[in-house]
Scaffold this motif. Structure first.
Motif, mmCIF file in Angstrom:
data_model
loop_
_atom_site.group_PDB
_atom_site.id
_atom_site.type_symbol
_atom_site.label_atom_id
_atom_site.label_comp_id
_atom_site.label_asym_id
_atom_site.label_seq_id
_atom_site.Cartn_x
_atom_site.Cartn_y
_atom_site.Cartn_z
ATOM 1 N N TYR A 163 0.920 -1.171 -0.060
ATOM 2 C CA TYR A 163 -0.066 -0.141 0.075
ATOM 3 C C TYR A 163 0.918 1.321 0.126
ATOM 4 N N THR A 164 2.036 1.132 0.562
ATOM 5 C CA THR A 164 2.772 2.427 0.727
ATOM 6 C C THR A 164 3.556 2.529 -0.545
ATOM 7 N N ASN A 165 3.842 1.351 -1.135
ATOM 8 C CA ASN A 165 4.579 1.591 -2.373
ATOM 9 C C ASN A 165 3.737 2.183 -3.583
ATOM 10 N N ARG A 166 2.120 1.571 -3.470
ATOM 11 C CA ARG A 166 1.161 1.897 -4.308
ATOM 12 C C ARG A 166 1.103 3.453 -4.079
ATOM 13 N N ALA A 167 0.986 3.882 -2.749
ATOM 14 C CA ALA A 167 0.646 5.385 -2.667
ATOM 15 C C ALA A 167 1.803 6.267 -3.209
ATOM 16 N N LEU A 168 3.153 5.605 -3.218
ATOM 17 C CA LEU A 168 4.233 6.371 -3.863
ATOM 18 C C LEU A 168 3.869 6.558 -5.104
ATOM 19 N N CYS A 169 3.447 5.536 -6.041
ATOM 20 C CA CYS A 169 3.075 5.623 -7.384
ATOM 21 C C CYS A 169 2.191 6.788 -7.583
ATOM 22 N N TYR A 170 0.969 6.764 -7.001
ATOM 23 C CA TYR A 170 -0.145 7.663 -7.096
ATOM 24 C C TYR A 170 0.315 8.863 -6.791
ATOM 25 N N LEU A 171 1.115 8.957 -5.988
ATOM 26 C CA LEU A 171 1.738 10.654 -5.590
ATOM 27 C C LEU A 171 2.391 10.971 -7.103
ATOM 28 N N LYS A 172 3.287 10.250 -7.458
ATOM 29 C CA LYS A 172 4.088 10.738 -8.867
ATOM 30 C C LYS A 172 3.134 10.688 -9.885
ATOM 31 N N LEU A 173 1.904 10.209 -9.857
ATOM 32 C CA LEU A 173 1.002 10.277 -10.969
ATOM 33 C C LEU A 173 -0.004 11.326 -10.792
ATOM 34 N N TYR A 174 0.123 12.102 -9.419
ATOM 35 C CA TYR A 174 -0.728 13.169 -9.056
ATOM 36 C C TYR A 174 -2.318 12.856 -8.720
ATOM 37 N N LYS A 175 -1.980 11.504 -8.154
ATOM 38 C CA LYS A 175 -3.363 10.862 -7.850
ATOM 39 C C LYS A 175 -3.586 11.101 -6.422
ATOM 40 N N TYR A 176 -3.693 12.161 -5.934
ATOM 41 C CA TYR A 176 -3.363 12.497 -4.417
ATOM 42 C C TYR A 176 -4.528 11.577 -3.466
ATOM 43 N N GLU A 177 -5.730 11.627 -4.051
ATOM 44 C CA GLU A 177 -6.753 11.061 -3.224
ATOM 45 C C GLU A 177 -6.750 9.461 -3.159
ATOM 46 N N GLU A 178 -6.239 8.948 -4.124
ATOM 47 C CA GLU A 178 -6.045 7.403 -4.095
ATOM 48 C C GLU A 178 -4.651 7.334 -3.216
ATOM 49 N N ALA A 179 -3.900 8.033 -3.369
ATOM 50 C CA ALA A 179 -2.493 7.814 -2.412
ATOM 51 C C ALA A 179 -2.842 8.166 -0.948
ATOM 52 N N LYS A 180 -3.771 8.954 -0.713
ATOM 53 C CA LYS A 180 -4.426 9.149 0.746
ATOM 54 C C LYS A 180 -4.980 7.922 1.346
ATOM 55 N N GLN A 181 -5.861 7.310 0.270
ATOM 56 C CA GLN A 181 -6.696 6.210 0.693
ATOM 57 C C GLN A 181 -5.797 5.066 1.060
ATOM 58 N N ASP A 182 -4.798 4.770 0.395
ATOM 59 C CA ASP A 182 -3.747 3.596 0.426
ATOM 60 C C ASP A 182 -3.113 3.791 1.961
ATOM 61 N N CYS A 183 -2.571 5.204 2.117
ATOM 62 C CA CYS A 183 -2.100 5.550 3.533
ATOM 63 C C CYS A 183 -3.139 5.222 4.687
ATOM 64 N N ASP A 184 -4.217 5.840 4.347
ATOM 65 C CA ASP A 184 -5.232 5.573 5.446
ATOM 66 C C ASP A 184 -5.587 4.030 5.810
#
Length: 94
Positions: free
Chosen positions: A40-61
């Motif tokens: 999840y933290t790895n995928r969140a990193l990818c989402y951040l790089k893709l500017y998909k902040y909401e998805e990144a936040k959900q993975d971190c939550d």
């Protein structure tokens, strides 16, 4: 075993800067194991790089529900919030 292979493939994509592909691999991993926080933290990193902040936040939550002291999850969630704030300001300025 398949989980480990997918995770490694995802990590390799991240190293090459292929974040969309990495997200797909990590998502496959999650179908096999939902308790593995690093996915999840790895995928969140990818989402951040893709500017998909909401998805990144959900993975971190999700990670923080399982492991409430996960530093990477806190840090990446903060980056996601920051990205969402910047986006909101930019939208307001249009």
């Amino acid at each position: 075993e398949k989980f480990k292979t997918l995770k490694n493939e995802g990590n390799d994509f991240v190293k090459k800067g292929k974040y969309e592909e990495a997200v797909n691999k990590y998502s496959e991993c999650m179908k096999l194991n939902t308790e593995e926080c690093t996915i999840y933290t790895n995928r969140a990193l990818c989402y951040l790089k893709l500017y998909k902040y909401e998805e990144a936040k959900q993975d971190c939550d999700h990670v923080l529900q399982i492991e409430d002291s996960n530093i990477k999850a806190f840090y990446r969630r903060a980056l996601a919030y920051k990205g969402l704030q910047v986006r909101k300001k930019n939208m307001a300025g249009i």
